[in-house]
Design a protein around this motif. Sequence first.
Motif, PDB file in Angstrom:
ATOM      1  N   ARG A   1       0.848  -1.180   0.000  1.00  0.00           N
ATOM      2  CA  ARG A   1       0.000   0.000   0.000  1.00  0.00           C
ATOM      3  C   ARG A   1       0.880   1.225   0.000  1.00  0.00           C
ATOM      4  O   ARG A   1       2.061   1.148   0.275  1.00  0.00           O
ATOM      5  CB  ARG A   1      -0.869   0.109   1.255  1.00  0.00           C
TER       6      ARG A   1
ATOM      7  N   TRP B   1       1.721   4.841   1.645  1.00  0.00           N
ATOM      8  CA  TRP B   1       1.582   5.663   2.838  1.00  0.00           C
ATOM      9  C   TRP B   1       2.461   6.887   2.632  1.00  0.00           C
ATOM     10  O   TRP B   1       3.609   6.780   2.211  1.00  0.00           O
ATOM     11  CB  TRP B   1       2.038   4.893   4.078  1.00  0.00           C
TER      12      TRP B   1
ATOM     13  N   ARG C   1       1.703   5.074  14.349  1.00  0.00           N
ATOM     14  CA  ARG C   1       1.600   4.757  12.924  1.00  0.00           C
ATOM     15  C   ARG C   1       2.986   4.582  12.315  1.00  0.00           C
ATOM     16  O   ARG C   1       3.218   3.693  11.499  1.00  0.00           O
ATOM     17  CB  ARG C   1       0.818   5.857  12.195  1.00  0.00           C
TER      18      ARG C   1
ATOM     19  N   GLU D   1       4.173   1.174  10.494  1.00  0.00           N
ATOM     20  CA  GLU D   1       4.591   1.229   9.088  1.00  0.00           C
ATOM     21  C   GLU D   1       6.044   0.785   8.922  1.00  0.00           C
ATOM     22  O   GLU D   1       6.375   0.051   7.991  1.00  0.00           O
ATOM     23  CB  GLU D   1       4.418   2.646   8.526  1.00  0.00           C
TER      24      GLU D   1
ATOM     25  N   GLU E   1      -2.559  -1.080  15.633  1.00  0.00           N
ATOM     26  CA  GLU E   1      -2.290  -0.293  14.422  1.00  0.00           C
ATOM     27  C   GLU E   1      -1.636  -1.151  13.340  1.00  0.00           C
ATOM     28  O   GLU E   1      -1.987  -1.066  12.168  1.00  0.00           O
ATOM     29  CB  GLU E   1      -1.394   0.908  14.756  1.00  0.00           C
TER      30      GLU E   1
ATOM     31  N   SER F   1      -4.095  -3.254  11.655  1.00  0.00           N
ATOM     32  CA  SER F   1      -5.063  -2.484  10.868  1.00  0.00           C
ATOM     33  C   SER F   1      -4.471  -2.017   9.531  1.00  0.00           C
ATOM     34  O   SER F   1      -5.207  -1.826   8.568  1.00  0.00           O
ATOM     35  CB  SER F   1      -5.591  -1.285  11.655  1.00  0.00           C
ATOM     36  N   ILE F   2      -3.150  -1.851   9.455  1.00  0.00           N
ATOM     37  CA  ILE F   2      -2.536  -1.399   8.201  1.00  0.00           C
ATOM     38  C   ILE F   2      -1.971  -2.541   7.362  1.00  0.00           C
ATOM     39  O   ILE F   2      -1.752  -2.383   6.174  1.00  0.00           O
ATOM     40  CB  ILE F   2      -1.423  -0.361   8.457  1.00  0.00           C
ATOM     41  N   CYS F   3      -1.721  -3.675   7.980  1.00  0.00           N
ATOM     42  CA  CYS F   3      -1.125  -4.803   7.265  1.00  0.00           C
ATOM     43  C   CYS F   3      -2.194  -5.522   6.448  1.00  0.00           C
ATOM     44  O   CYS F   3      -3.179  -5.994   7.014  1.00  0.00           O
ATOM     45  CB  CYS F   3      -0.480  -5.772   8.244  1.00  0.00           C
TER      46      CYS F   3
END
Length: 128
Positions: free
Chosen positions: A6, A8, A44, A48, A79, A82-84
Amino acid sequence: MVTERRVWNPEPPQMAVWETIARAPQGSLSIIGYGGAAGGGKTRTLAELALDLCLDFPGNRVLVGRKDLTDLRTTTMEEFYSICPPQLIQKRHGSEHWCAIRMSEWPEGVVSRIFFRELKDYLSVGSE
Protein backbone atom coordinates in the motif's frame (compact mmCIF):
# COMPACT_ATOMS: atom_id res chain seq x y z
CA MET A 1 -6.76 -8.03 -7.56
CA VAL A 2 -5.79 -6.83 -4.09
CA THR A 3 -2.30 -5.36 -3.92
CA GLU A 4 0.06 -6.61 -1.23
CA ARG A 5 1.77 -3.22 -0.93
CA ARG A 6 0.00 0.00 0.00
CA VAL A 7 0.99 3.59 -0.27
CA TRP A 8 1.58 5.66 2.84
CA ASN A 9 2.66 9.29 2.74
CA PRO A 10 4.43 10.10 6.00
CA GLU A 11 4.60 13.57 7.47
CA PRO A 12 8.11 15.16 7.67
CA PRO A 13 8.81 14.07 11.29
CA GLN A 14 7.76 10.54 10.39
CA MET A 15 9.91 10.55 7.24
CA ALA A 16 12.92 11.57 9.37
CA VAL A 17 12.82 8.08 10.91
CA TRP A 18 13.27 6.42 7.49
CA GLU A 19 16.00 8.92 6.56
CA THR A 20 17.89 8.19 9.78
CA ILE A 21 17.79 4.47 9.05
CA ALA A 22 18.84 5.00 5.43
CA ARG A 23 21.90 6.99 6.55
CA ALA A 24 23.00 4.39 9.11
CA PRO A 25 26.07 2.36 8.16
CA GLN A 26 25.29 -1.11 6.83
CA GLY A 27 25.21 -3.69 9.60
CA SER A 28 24.80 -1.11 12.34
CA LEU A 29 22.16 -1.06 15.05
CA SER A 30 19.82 1.91 14.93
CA ILE A 31 17.95 2.89 18.05
CA ILE A 32 15.66 5.81 17.36
CA GLY A 33 13.72 7.74 19.95
CA TYR A 34 10.56 9.36 18.60
CA GLY A 35 8.55 11.31 21.14
CA GLY A 36 5.99 14.03 21.30
CA ALA A 37 2.40 14.75 22.12
CA ALA A 38 -0.58 12.51 21.37
CA GLY A 39 -1.52 12.53 17.70
CA GLY A 40 2.04 13.06 16.45
CA GLY A 41 2.12 9.84 14.46
CA LYS A 42 4.43 7.77 16.67
CA THR A 43 2.30 4.62 16.66
CA ARG A 44 1.60 4.76 12.92
CA THR A 45 5.29 5.36 12.21
CA LEU A 46 6.33 2.30 14.18
CA ALA A 47 3.67 0.08 12.60
CA GLU A 48 4.59 1.23 9.09
CA LEU A 49 8.30 0.85 9.74
CA ALA A 50 7.86 -2.68 11.09
CA LEU A 51 5.85 -3.69 8.03
CA ASP A 52 8.32 -2.04 5.63
CA LEU A 53 11.26 -3.82 7.25
CA CYS A 54 9.45 -7.15 6.93
CA LEU A 55 8.60 -6.59 3.27
CA ASP A 56 11.79 -4.91 2.09
CA PHE A 57 14.04 -7.59 3.58
CA PRO A 58 12.45 -11.04 3.10
CA GLY A 59 13.30 -13.29 6.02
CA ASN A 60 13.82 -10.35 8.39
CA ARG A 61 13.09 -10.55 12.11
CA VAL A 62 11.66 -7.31 13.49
CA LEU A 63 11.27 -6.52 17.16
CA VAL A 64 8.70 -3.91 18.16
CA GLY A 65 8.83 -3.04 21.82
CA ARG A 66 7.27 -0.83 24.40
CA LYS A 67 7.82 -0.64 28.14
CA ASP A 68 4.50 -2.33 28.93
CA LEU A 69 2.98 -5.08 26.80
CA THR A 70 -0.51 -3.87 27.73
CA ASP A 71 0.20 -0.48 26.14
CA LEU A 72 1.82 -2.10 23.10
CA ARG A 73 -1.17 -4.38 22.53
CA THR A 74 -3.71 -1.57 22.50
CA THR A 75 -1.66 0.79 20.35
CA THR A 76 1.10 -0.45 18.07
CA MET A 77 -0.09 -4.04 17.65
CA GLU A 78 -3.61 -2.85 16.93
CA GLU A 79 -2.29 -0.29 14.42
CA PHE A 80 0.00 -2.85 12.77
CA TYR A 81 -2.83 -5.30 12.15
CA SER A 82 -5.06 -2.48 10.87
CA ILE A 83 -2.54 -1.40 8.20
CA CYS A 84 -1.12 -4.80 7.27
CA PRO A 85 -3.00 -6.35 4.33
CA PRO A 86 -4.50 -9.58 5.72
CA GLN A 87 -3.26 -11.63 2.77
CA LEU A 88 0.33 -10.97 3.92
CA ILE A 89 -0.16 -12.58 7.33
CA GLN A 90 0.83 -16.20 6.91
CA LYS A 91 0.70 -17.08 10.58
CA ARG A 92 -0.27 -15.17 13.69
CA HIS A 93 0.48 -16.22 17.26
CA GLY A 94 -1.59 -13.91 19.41
CA SER A 95 -0.67 -15.50 22.70
CA GLU A 96 3.03 -15.30 21.90
CA HIS A 97 2.65 -11.88 20.21
CA TRP A 98 4.31 -12.50 16.88
CA CYS A 99 3.30 -13.05 13.28
CA ALA A 100 4.83 -14.27 10.04
CA ILE A 101 4.56 -12.06 6.96
CA ARG A 102 5.00 -13.36 3.42
CA MET A 103 4.69 -11.86 -0.04
CA SER A 104 3.54 -14.19 -2.81
CA GLU A 105 6.61 -13.60 -4.99
CA TRP A 106 9.11 -14.61 -2.30
CA PRO A 107 10.78 -18.02 -2.59
CA GLU A 108 8.87 -20.86 -0.95
CA GLY A 109 9.41 -21.02 2.80
CA VAL A 110 10.73 -17.46 3.18
CA VAL A 111 8.84 -15.41 5.77
CA SER A 112 9.60 -12.32 7.80
CA ARG A 113 8.63 -12.30 11.44
CA ILE A 114 7.57 -9.45 13.66
CA PHE A 115 7.77 -9.85 17.42
CA PHE A 116 5.90 -7.57 19.82
CA ARG A 117 7.68 -7.50 23.17
CA GLU A 118 7.52 -5.78 26.52
CA LEU A 119 10.72 -3.89 27.29
CA LYS A 120 10.63 -3.39 31.05
CA ASP A 121 14.03 -5.09 31.10
CA TYR A 122 15.60 -3.97 27.83
CA LEU A 123 18.68 -6.12 28.45
CA SER A 124 16.52 -9.23 28.13
CA VAL A 125 16.12 -8.62 24.40
CA GLY A 126 19.85 -8.54 23.69
CA SER A 127 19.71 -11.71 21.59
CA GLU A 128 16.90 -10.29 19.46
